[in-house]
Design an enzyme around this catalytic site. Structure first.
Site, short mmCIF file in Angstrom:
data_model
loop_
_atom_site.label_atom_id
_atom_site.label_comp_id
_atom_site.label_asym_id
_atom_site.label_seq_id
_atom_site.Cartn_x
_atom_site.Cartn_y
_atom_site.Cartn_z
N LYS A 350 0.86 -1.19 0.00
CA LYS A 350 0.00 0.00 0.00
C LYS A 350 0.89 1.24 0.00
O LYS A 350 1.84 1.35 0.79
CB LYS A 350 -0.92 0.00 1.21
N ASP A 455 -13.60 0.86 9.66
CA ASP A 455 -14.27 0.57 8.38
C ASP A 455 -14.55 -0.93 8.24
O ASP A 455 -14.14 -1.58 7.28
CB ASP A 455 -13.41 1.06 7.21
#
Length: 608
Positions: A350, A455
C-alpha cells in the site's frame, strides 16, 4: 397399625423434602452471587481457566481443578481460588514474550468493589492473573476473610493498613508483586499463622507481627551504598540474623530436597518455596506497555515472517515498478499493488502519501505502532519503506506498507456466490464473526494507543484457505492529515464515539451473516432490524422466515436467538447503549458453545 404406616410414610416424605432443601441451599448459588462471579470473569478479561463459564454453569459443582476452586456454603461463595498463567515480576526478562499484566482498561478498584460483595468469602486466592495497580483499602470489607493469596501479580504501591483489620485472617501471601514502602503493623492479626511478603520492594523496617505466627517469608531488601552511613548497622544485622535463624532449619530441609532434583532449568528459580522467598534477589520491572496485551492477543506473529524495513529498490522489484497489471485498487488511504518478494512470498503493498513533510525520525513512533499490527485476525503488516524527497533527503514524503496477501476472497464473495454460500453454514459463520470481533478487540486494546474507526465492512473481511477471518483496510496510524504529529492523527476525534462506531459496524456484519442480505443503506438496515425484532417476539417460526434459507437446519435456536438479540443491541441508535467489544465476544462465545453442544447431541437432523 395403618395409622402408624401413614405416619411413618409422612415422616419419611418430610425428611426427604428437608434433605432436598438442604441440598439445594448448599448446591445452588443465589442469583446475585452468580452475577458477581460473571462480573469477576469479565473484569479479569476472561482468563483461560474461566472461559468455559456459561449461564448454565453450576459454580458449586465444578470439576476438581488445581487452577479453579469455588466452595459454596448456604448458597453463598465461601472460597474463590483462580490460578492463571500470566508472568510475574520475578519471571520477567528481556526475552519474555508470554502474557504479563492485564490490559490498560483493567481496574483493581473495580475488581475489589465486586469481590467485596461476596460477604461470606473466607478464602480468596488470585494467583498469576496479571493484576496490576495498588491494592484498594476497601479490601477490609471482606470481614470474614481467613486466607488471602495474591501471589505472582503486578500489584504495586504500599500494603494498605486496613489489611490489619481482618480478625480471622490466618494466612496472608502477597509474594512476587511490586509492593513498596513499609509493611503496616500486623500485631492485630492475632490468628495469623502464615505470612509471605517475599519478592517485593518493601522497606528496611521489619514488620510488627503477632506472636501466633508460625511461618514467615519476608525478602530482606538490598541497601544502597549511599544509605549505609545513615543506618544503624547493628540493628540491620540483628534483624537479618534473626530472620536467618528462623529460616535456617527450613532452608536446610529445602536444600536437601533440591539436591535430589535433576531438573536445573530456569523454571526452578520460580518455585514458591519459603527458601526461595528468603533469598536476596532483584526483581526486574515489567514493561508497562505489555499490560495492555491480553493473553489471547499474543499469537499475533505466529506463522508470519519477521517484521523488517524494506528499501525502495526492493519495493519496486516486488511490484515490477508498480506495473499496472499488479494494481489491486485504491481506497481513502492509498493505492494497493500486488507484489512478490525475493523468497517468492506474495504480498500486498500500500502506497501512502504524506500530506505534510516529516523528518524520518519523527515517523519512528508511528512505525513502532505499525510494527505491532500483526494478529491472526488482521491482514498483518510485514514491513515498511519510508521514501524521502529528492530535494530534501532528510524529509519523508511517502510510506509503503507491506501486508500479507490474502487471496481467498472476502466474506461478501462467499455470501453472494451461491456455490460458496453453501460452505458457510451457521457454525462457520459464527467462527468468522468471532474472528472479526477478536481482530477488533486487538485493534482497540491490544496495542497502545488503540486504533478505532476501522471501516468494518463485509468487503473488508477477508477469508484465508481455512476460512479464518482477517480484517483488511483497518485504520493505519500514520500522519496522513495536515498538521498531524502523533499516532492519534488518523483516529476520530473521540475514541469513545469511534469505538462504538466499530461496534455498530460489527452489528451490520452480524445482520448480513444472519440474513444473507447485503443491506448497507440506513433504511434497509432499519427495516431488517425491525424484522428481526418482530421475529424474536414470534419465536422459532418467526425467526425461521427471516434468516438465510441456506443455513436452516444447521443451527440451535438458542444460539441463533442470542446472536440476533446481540446484533440488535450493537445497532442501537443510542451509542451509549451499544455493548463493549468484550461483551460482544463473550456473547458470541456463549452462542457458539450452545451450538457445539447442540451439534454433539445429534440435533443436526432437526430442522427448524
Amino acid at each position: 397399625m395403618e395409622g402408624f404406616k401413614l405416619d411413618r410414610f409422612g415422616f419419611c416424605s418430610l425428611l426427604c423434602v428437608i434433605l432436598m432443601l438442604v441440598s439445594v441451599s448448599n448446591g445452588q448459588l443465589s442469583p446475585s452471587e452468580n452475577r458477581i462471579l460473571f462480573q469477576v470473569q469479565k473484569l479479569l478479561e476472561y482468563p483461560e481457566v474461566l472461559q468455559s463459564w456459561t449461564n448454565w454453569t453450576n459454580f458449586c459443582y465444578l470439576p476438581p481443578s488445581p487452577s479453579l476452586k469455588i466452595v459454596c456454603t448456604n448458597s453463598r461463595v465461601s472460597e474463590l481460588t483462580i490460578v492463571g498463567n500470566r508472568s510475574s515480576p520475578s519471571r520477567i526478562t528481556k526475552t519474555t514474550s508470554g502474557p504479563q499484566g492485564l490490559s490498560g482498561k483493567f481496574s483493581m478498584d473495580a475488581l475489589f468493589t465486586v469481590l467485596t460483595k461476596l460477604s461470606n468469602l473466607k478464602v480468596l486466592s488470585l494467583v498469576s492473573l496479571g493484576l496490576w495497580g495498588p491494592l484498594p483499602a476497601k479490601i477490609n470489607r471482606l470481614h470474614s476473610l481467613e486466607v488471602l493469596n495474591l501471589t505472582s501479580n503486578f500489584i504495586s504501591g504500599e500494603i494498605p493498613k486496613q489489611i490489619s483489620s481482618f480478625q480471622n485472617l490466618t494466612s496472608l501471601v502477597l509474594s512476587d508483586n511490586l509492593f513498596n514502602g513499609s509493611v503496616p503493623d500486623l500485631t492485630a492479626l492475632s490468628n495469623l499463622k502464615e505470612l509471605n511478603l517475599g519478592g517485593n520492594h518493601l522497606g528496611l523496617e521489619f514488620p510488627s507481627l503477632s506472636q501466633s505466627l508460625e511461618a514467615l517469608a519476608v525478602k530482606p531488601p538490598v541497601r544502597k551504598k549511599e544509605q549505609e552511613s545513615g543506618i544503624n548497622i547493628g540493628l540491620i544485622l540483628g534483624i537479618i540474623g534473626g530472620v536467618i535463624v528462623i529460616a535456617g532449619g527450613i532452608v536446610l530441609l529445602i536444600l536437601i530436597i533440591v539436591r535430589r532434583r535433576t531438573d536445573t532449568t530456569e523454571d526452578a528459580n520460580y518455585e514458591r518455596s519459603i527458601a526461595d522467598k528468603m533469598s536476596v534477589r532483584s526483581s526486574p520491572k515489567p514493561a508497562i506497555d505489555s499490560r495492555r496485551v491480553p493473553q489471547t492477543m499474543r499469537s499475533a506473529a505466529i506463522g508470519l515472517p519477521r517484521y523488517r524495513v524494506f528499501s525502495l529498490e526492493e519495493i519496486e522489484d516486488a511490484t515490477n515498478n508498480f506495473d499496472s497489471s499488479n494494481f489491486m485498487g485504491e481506497d481513502s488511504q492509498g493505492q494497493l499493488y500486488k507484489g512478490w518478494l525475493v523468497d517468492g512470498l506474495v504480498v500486498a503493498v500500500k502506497c501512502l502519501k504524506l500530506k505534510q513533510k516529516h523528518l524520518p525520525q519523527n515517523l519512528m513512533q508511528h512505525m513502532e505502532v505499525l510494527s505491532k499490527l500483526r494478529h491472526r485476525h488482521l491482514v498483518s503488516v510485514l514491513g515498511h519503506c519510508i521514501v524521502t524527497y529528492q530535494d530534501h533527503p532528510n524529509t519523508a514524503s511517502t510510506v509503503f506498507i507491506v501486508f500479507e496477501h490474502i487471496s481467498n476472497g472476502s466474506l461478501r464473495d462467499y455470501l453472494t456466490d451461491w456455490r460458496k454460500k453453501e460452505i458457510l453454514k451457521w457454525p462457520q459463520r459464527m467462527a468468522i464473526t468471532i474472528g472479526a470481533a477478536r481482530g477488533i478487540q486487538f485493534l482497540h486494546t491490544g496495542i497502545a494507543p488503540g486504533i478505532y474507526g476501522n471501516d468494518l465492512k463485509i468487503d473488508n473481511i477477508l477469508l484465508d484457505e481455512t476460512l479464518t477471518a482477517k480484517i483488511s483496510n483497518y485504520n493505519i496510524p500514520l500522519p496522513l492529515k495536515t498538521g498531524s504529529e502523533s499516532p492519534l492523527a488518523n483516529r476520530l476525534s473521540s475514541d469513545d464515539i469511534a469505538e462504538k462506531e466499530d461496534i455498530y459496524q460489527l452489528g451490520i456484519l452480524l445482520l448480513q451473516v444472519i440474513t444473507g442480505k447485503m443491506a448497507t443503506f440506513t433504511s434497509e438496515l432499519d427495516e431488517l432490524k425491525l424484522e428481526l425484532e418482530k421475529s424474536l417476539a414470534e419465536g422459532p417460526s418467526g425467526l425461521r422466515n427471516v434468516i438465510d434459507p441456506s443455513i436452516r437446519g444447521t443451527f440451535a435456536y438458542e444460539s441463533m436467538r442470542t446472536t440476533v438479540q446481540f446484533a440488535i443491541n450493537c445497532l442501537s441508535k443510542d451509542s451509549t447503549k451499544r455493548p463493549s467489544i468484550e461483551d460482544v465476544l463473550w456473547n458470541l462465545q456463549y452462542s457458539i458453545q450452545v451450538q457445539e453442544g447442540w451439534n454433539s447431541s445429534g440435533n443436526l437432523a432437526t430442522h427448524m
